[in-house]
Design a protein around this motif. Sequence first.
Motif, PDB file in Angstrom:
ATOM      1  N   LEU A 245      50.876  48.691  25.294  1.00 56.19           N
ATOM      2  CA  LEU A 245      49.494  48.944  26.057  1.00 56.19           C
ATOM      3  C   LEU A 245      48.742  47.912  26.403  1.00 56.19           C
ATOM      4  O   LEU A 245      48.219  47.755  27.284  1.00 56.19           O
ATOM      5  CB  LEU A 245      48.992  50.292  25.572  1.00 56.19           C
ATOM      6  N   ALA A 246      48.693  47.049  25.365  1.00 58.49           N
ATOM      7  CA  ALA A 246      47.758  46.059  25.179  1.00 58.49           C
ATOM      8  C   ALA A 246      48.384  44.987  25.969  1.00 58.49           C
ATOM      9  O   ALA A 246      47.630  43.908  26.586  1.00 58.49           O
ATOM     10  CB  ALA A 246      47.660  45.835  23.885  1.00 58.49           C
ATOM     11  N   LEU A 247      49.793  44.589  26.188  1.00 57.06           N
ATOM     12  CA  LEU A 247      50.291  43.532  26.968  1.00 57.06           C
ATOM     13  C   LEU A 247      49.655  43.253  28.328  1.00 57.06           C
ATOM     14  O   LEU A 247      49.397  42.053  28.630  1.00 57.06           O
ATOM     15  CB  LEU A 247      51.886  43.904  27.214  1.00 57.06           C
ATOM     16  N   PRO A 248      49.334  44.183  29.084  1.00 56.34           N
ATOM     17  CA  PRO A 248      48.930  43.678  30.669  1.00 56.34           C
ATOM     18  C   PRO A 248      47.301  42.894  30.334  1.00 56.34           C
ATOM     19  O   PRO A 248      46.916  42.520  31.293  1.00 56.34           O
ATOM     20  CB  PRO A 248      48.485  45.397  31.227  1.00 56.34           C
ATOM     21  N   LEU A 249      46.701  43.228  29.053  1.00 52.45           N
ATOM     22  CA  LEU A 249      45.532  42.662  29.105  1.00 52.45           C
ATOM     23  C   LEU A 249      45.485  41.281  28.293  1.00 52.45           C
ATOM     24  O   LEU A 249      44.524  40.634  28.159  1.00 52.45           O
ATOM     25  CB  LEU A 249      44.540  43.574  27.978  1.00 52.45           C
ATOM     26  N   ILE A 250      46.753  40.759  27.977  1.00 51.67           N
ATOM     27  CA  ILE A 250      46.737  39.501  27.139  1.00 51.67           C
ATOM     28  C   ILE A 250      46.550  38.375  28.241  1.00 51.67           C
ATOM     29  O   ILE A 250      46.261  37.458  28.003  1.00 51.67           O
ATOM     30  CB  ILE A 250      48.053  39.448  26.475  1.00 51.67           C
ATOM     31  N   GLY A 251      47.316  38.651  29.507  1.00 56.48           N
ATOM     32  CA  GLY A 251      47.143  37.437  30.469  1.00 56.48           C
ATOM     33  C   GLY A 251      45.899  36.805  30.936  1.00 56.48           C
ATOM     34  O   GLY A 251      45.935  35.686  31.060  1.00 56.48           O
ATOM     35  N   SER A 252      44.966  37.875  31.126  1.00 55.65           N
ATOM     36  CA  SER A 252      43.605  37.426  31.522  1.00 55.65           C
ATOM     37  C   SER A 252      42.677  38.281  30.775  1.00 55.65           C
ATOM     38  O   SER A 252      42.888  39.415  30.747  1.00 55.65           O
ATOM     39  CB  SER A 252      43.636  37.595  33.117  1.00 55.65           C
ATOM     40  N   ALA A 253      41.432  37.622  30.464  1.00 54.80           N
ATOM     41  CA  ALA A 253      40.350  38.269  30.117  1.00 54.80           C
ATOM     42  C   ALA A 253      39.080  38.158  31.163  1.00 54.80           C
ATOM     43  O   ALA A 253      39.241  37.338  31.817  1.00 54.80           O
ATOM     44  CB  ALA A 253      39.974  37.363  28.625  1.00 54.80           C
ATOM     45  N   GLN A 254      38.577  39.355  31.028  1.00 57.78           N
ATOM     46  CA  GLN A 254      37.221  39.483  31.722  1.00 57.78           C
ATOM     47  C   GLN A 254      36.169  38.503  31.458  1.00 57.78           C
ATOM     48  O   GLN A 254      35.776  38.243  30.213  1.00 57.78           O
ATOM     49  CB  GLN A 254      36.958  40.840  31.800  1.00 57.78           C
ATOM     50  N   ILE A 255      35.892  37.617  32.456  1.00 54.02           N
ATOM     51  CA  ILE A 255      34.831  36.505  32.177  1.00 54.02           C
ATOM     52  C   ILE A 255      33.484  36.925  32.968  1.00 54.02           C
ATOM     53  O   ILE A 255      33.395  37.698  33.603  1.00 54.02           O
ATOM     54  CB  ILE A 255      35.368  35.113  32.759  1.00 54.02           C
TER      55      ILE A 255
END
Length: 356
Positions: free
Chosen positions: A11-21
């Motif tokens: 579930l966490a994988l899609p969030l690894i590519g980019s972070a909210q800045i």
Amino acid sequence: MKKTLLQLSLLALPLIGSAQITFTQSDLPTAGTMWFELTDTTTHQVITPGGANQTWNYSNFTVAMSAATHFQNTAAAPAGWSSNFPSSQMLTYSAADTTATYYSSNSTGFYTDGIYDGGLNPQPGNVLAFNPNYLLIPTPFTYGNTRNSTAKITFTVNQGFNIKLVSYTYQLFTADGYGSITTPAGMFSNTLRIKRMAYSLDTTYADFGAGYQMVSSSPPKDTAMTYMWLKNGANDALVFQINEKMNGPIGTGLAESASYYNNTATHIPTFLKPTASIAYPNPSNGSKSLTISLDGKNAENLVIYNTLGELVKTESVSGSNVVLFDTNLFESGIYIYKITGKDSREISSGKFTITK
């Protein structure tokens, strides 16, 4: 237990590519910043949706134009111009067009303060000042944020009586997405997309001797939609930009034009300009001469600035194919050079690095 941990990791994988800045004032351009822009006016790509943790791909690109925006100290323009824009910290100056555009940066964003046109009649006709200023990039800004902004500029002309033209520009900024974007310059993670909607309203006043009275007011017009992709880092914060093709006030979902920015390049692609140039060796260790090769048919003058926008060197290059100069007197750092033609118009530009 292991199965539960595995499910959570997936579930966490899609969030690894980019972070909210969050885009802040520290990411805004300063004197010395240079943006290298390459523009496509023919592909008309589909503007893909915003949203959280998106993956945008705009690597399909046909370069039709290239340009450089060099933010300099206000002292770069002729003396006296900057006094009309006391809050400005930097400008872009065109000796060929005899104009300077003034900018300011503060905790709320990056603004255009106005334009000084040296080719017009003596002031106040040559001072075009925004009040309120024209917002270009809002700060601080993060995903889901919105910001309204109104800019106003006033023109006064005399045609036997005074006519005052007041133009309002209304803007709505929305951070509608974040994620990674691929351009011809590479893949950039952790970018914030800001959608800007703007329209203008013009009002005309006339003074026939009894004070200004409104004589006409146009309905809202010139609706424009722009998308900007930004990342943290002042020197290369602007990554990509799309101007949407409009059908009246309605967007078509297609790009009218798109620009990507390549601030790691050592020179601007100049195949569409009247001359080409390249500096080498680049970087230079400062113990040898630096060569700038160019097409001598059009080149007249070479100017070199440091990253503070200060003039470091100027040299006539009329008829030259190669400019050779000693770099021992240069401090370590990045330098921007511009080559101008016979009419003082910039025909090529680039940058080089000296390391000692």
